[in-house]
Design a protein around this motif. Structure first.
Motif, PDB file in Angstrom:
ATOM      1  N   GLN A  51       1.120  -1.672  -0.330  1.00 35.81           N
ATOM      2  CA  GLN A  51       0.126  -0.622   0.100  1.00 35.81           C
ATOM      3  C   GLN A  51       1.294   1.636   0.121  1.00 35.81           C
ATOM      4  N   ILE A  52       0.502   2.362  -0.331  1.00 33.21           N
ATOM      5  CA  ILE A  52       1.430   3.425  -0.907  1.00 33.21           C
ATOM      6  C   ILE A  52       1.239   4.127   0.959  1.00 33.21           C
ATOM      7  N   SER A  53      -0.073   3.524   1.337  1.00 37.66           N
ATOM      8  CA  SER A  53       0.783   4.886   2.668  1.00 37.66           C
ATOM      9  C   SER A  53       1.687   3.710   3.848  1.00 37.66           C
ATOM     10  N   ASN A  54       2.360   2.495   3.579  1.00 38.88           N
ATOM     11  CA  ASN A  54       2.528   1.675   4.420  1.00 38.88           C
ATOM     12  C   ASN A  54       4.384   2.053   4.085  1.00 38.88           C
ATOM     13  N   ILE A  55       4.764   3.070   4.750  1.00 42.31           N
ATOM     14  CA  ILE A  55       5.845   3.355   4.695  1.00 42.31           C
ATOM     15  C   ILE A  55       7.113   2.721   5.485  1.00 42.31           C
TER      16      ILE A  55
END
Length: 147
Positions: A118-122
């Motif tokens: 996910q894009i948010s899973n930095i």
């Protein structure tokens, strides 16, 4: 900490952590469905599961699915699932699991391991980049939802 290649004999314990993984991704808890899904994967040899064990407790797992590259005519592994219990995060468990998966992929003659996050899973992105995974900017990936 021990990482091992799970099999049908580990179905009960792997199903528990697999269910926790699904809950993490906002799915309803369903241990029986998790068990059935994994049992089918093990029996059909549809995937490869590595699990991390800390003193008898499974604390993480990763699951690889096989695919192929027509261009290189070689195997490709899709690292589809990677999960570590929250209390074990940032302790090297994910690195151990990924190392086991990558070594397995190399031994199978694979040309690459691919994954998505996910894009948010930095945090995951940092892990992958430290391990020399390259964010592919040459291709767009599309999804067709059927259900």
């Amino acid at each position: 900490m021990e990482v091992f290649l799970a099999n049908i004999n580990h179905l009960e314990s792997v199903s528990v952590i697999f269910n926790q993984y699904r809950i993490f991704y906002n799915q309803a808890s369903n241990i029986e469905a998790a068990k059935e899904f994994l049992e089918e994967r093990f029996k059909n040899k549809d995937s490869v599961v590595f699990a991390a064990n800390d003193n008898g407790e499974l604390v993480g797992f990763t699951q690889l699915y096989p695919s192929f590259s027509s261009v290189s005519m070689k195997r490709v592994w899709i690292l589809n699932d990677l999960y570590v219990k929250e209390s074990y995060r940032r302790k090297g468990v994910a690195n151990l699991l990924m190392s086991a998966a990558e070594e397995y992929a190399k031994e199978s003659g694979a040309v690459r391991v691919i994954l998505a996050t996910q894009i948010s899973n930095i945090a995951a992105q940092k892990l992958y980049e430290v391990r020399d995974y390259i964010k592919n900017e040459e291709f767009y990936h599309y999804t067709l939802r059927l259900q």
